[in-house]
Design a protein around this motif. Sequence first.
Motif, PDB file in Angstrom:
ATOM      1  N   THR A 132      -4.462 -41.046 110.278  1.00 51.54           N
ATOM      2  CA  THR A 132      -4.566 -42.421 109.802  1.00 51.54           C
ATOM      3  C   THR A 132      -5.932 -42.735 109.195  1.00 51.54           C
ATOM      4  OG1 THR A 132      -5.249 -43.182 112.012  1.00 51.54           O
ATOM      5  CG2 THR A 132      -2.900 -43.242 111.491  1.00 51.54           C
ATOM      6  N   GLY A 133      -6.882 -41.809 109.350  1.00 51.06           N
ATOM      7  CA  GLY A 133      -8.217 -42.005 108.805  1.00 51.06           C
ATOM      8  C   GLY A 133      -9.222 -42.274 109.903  1.00 51.06           C
ATOM      9  N   ASN A 171      -4.629 -41.582  99.832  1.00 52.13           N
ATOM     10  CA  ASN A 171      -5.451 -42.301 100.804  1.00 52.13           C
ATOM     11  C   ASN A 171      -4.830 -42.390 102.190  1.00 52.13           C
ATOM     12  OD1 ASN A 171      -7.428 -42.866  98.813  1.00 52.13           O
ATOM     13  ND2 ASN A 171      -6.188 -44.569  98.073  1.00 52.13           N
ATOM     14  N   GLY A 172      -3.612 -41.829 102.371  1.00 51.24           N
ATOM     15  CA  GLY A 172      -2.977 -41.913 103.664  1.00 51.24           C
ATOM     16  C   GLY A 172      -2.505 -43.337 103.953  1.00 51.24           C
ATOM     17  N   PRO A 173      -2.052 -43.613 105.190  1.00 53.67           N
ATOM     18  CA  PRO A 173      -1.946 -42.685 106.319  1.00 53.67           C
ATOM     19  C   PRO A 173      -0.775 -41.724 106.149  1.00 53.67           C
ATOM     20  CG  PRO A 173      -1.033 -44.812 106.919  1.00 53.67           C
ATOM     21  CD  PRO A 173      -1.605 -44.983 105.549  1.00 53.67           C
ATOM     22  N   GLU A 180     -16.032 -38.161 107.307  1.00 56.44           N
ATOM     23  CA  GLU A 180     -14.835 -39.002 107.269  1.00 56.44           C
ATOM     24  C   GLU A 180     -13.679 -38.207 106.696  1.00 56.44           C
ATOM     25  OE1 GLU A 180     -16.261 -43.522 106.655  1.00 56.44           O
ATOM     26  OE2 GLU A 180     -16.494 -42.254 104.887  1.00 56.44           O
ATOM     27  N   ARG A 237      -6.108 -40.163 114.806  1.00 58.78           N
ATOM     28  CA  ARG A 237      -7.275 -40.588 114.028  1.00 58.78           C
ATOM     29  C   ARG A 237      -7.353 -39.828 112.713  1.00 58.78           C
ATOM     30  NH1 ARG A 237     -12.342 -39.544 116.870  1.00 58.78           N
ATOM     31  NH2 ARG A 237     -13.246 -40.755 115.175  1.00 58.78           N
ATOM     32  N   CYS A 254      -9.070 -38.277 106.208  1.00 54.98           N
ATOM     33  CA  CYS A 254      -7.702 -38.720 106.456  1.00 54.98           C
ATOM     34  C   CYS A 254      -6.810 -37.618 105.911  1.00 54.98           C
ATOM     35  CB  CYS A 254      -7.433 -40.061 105.773  1.00 54.98           C
ATOM     36  SG  CYS A 254      -5.800 -40.751 106.130  1.00 54.98           S
ATOM     37  N   ARG A 255      -6.107 -36.908 106.780  1.00 55.55           N
ATOM     38  CA  ARG A 255      -5.423 -35.687 106.375  1.00 55.55           C
ATOM     39  C   ARG A 255      -4.009 -35.611 106.964  1.00 55.55           C
ATOM     40  NH1 ARG A 255      -9.094 -35.635 103.391  1.00 55.55           N
ATOM     41  NH2 ARG A 255     -10.665 -34.013 103.047  1.00 55.55           N
TER      42      ARG A 255
END
Length: 301
Positions: free
Chosen positions: A270-271, A195-197, A289, A267, A291-292
């Motif tokens: 962090t998502g 799920n990150g960040p 959407e 962005r 988060c990578r």
Amino acid sequence: MRNKRTDGPTIPTIPTIPTIKKQTVPELIELVQIDAIELFHSTDDEPFISTQINGAALSFPIHSAYFTNYIHGMAYRELSRALTKQQAEQVTASIAAEAKFKGKTEDVFIRVGKDGPDVIELDLANDNGDAVRITADGWEVLKPSVKFRRSPLMEPLPRPVPGGSLDNLWNVVNVTDQGDRGLVKGWLVGLMNVNGPFPILTLQAEKGSGKTTAMRFIRGIIDPAKGDTRALPTKEQDLFIAANDNWVLSFDNLVGLRSNISDMFCRLATGGSFATRTLYTNTGQTVIEACRPVSRPTSRC
């Protein structure tokens, strides 16, 4: 004038056999329903199908080239017919509706997934549909417990064997400082945080020092892909579209970062999301959407 003979044999009229119209669309819908392991939709309401392909259970979006090829192949093999564009659209619409309105809601992952709070799974993206299940007690290779989707860009990972070490990476990656090596290892471990960040990995060195090659090797440990390093998209929309098909995003040779590009990277790491008008609508919006993890080599000025 000779009279025509009217007493000759009468040729019987052959009755016209009515043509039986084959109902391709209903037949194909039934075949897909039988073949499907599961029809479901993701948390963002995208319809999916899980089915056996070459002995492996795979999931893919119904609105995709995968599904289009799947139903065209099934029509040819099972019905000996070629689908028209309209028939393919009808089958797709029907199966998508069933997945959205009758199927369950499932989390869908790309490359790295999470099965509960303490279990991580890594999709090997091989023909057997294998994944590595990682827990506090160790790891093992088995069939995934979570739903993975695969993009056309994904490359398979080799089947892991016990006894390896990340220190072997330094035989092919030109990172000599022990502190920098620790940062690279930490970034790799962070890739398993579903799920990150994520921290942004930057390799900075002189031109010709092997930065791009090093980035390919580092990324390839977790997420090998076609086009594994790419030019930075000029539009934020293209960046988020790329994120939809990749777990790790690597960009080649960025000399300096403008403030808007820096914001885009933050962005993404962090998502964040990108919204655009849905095609052929006036007010509808499509939201992507993502988060990578992000990596980039850059030359030292």
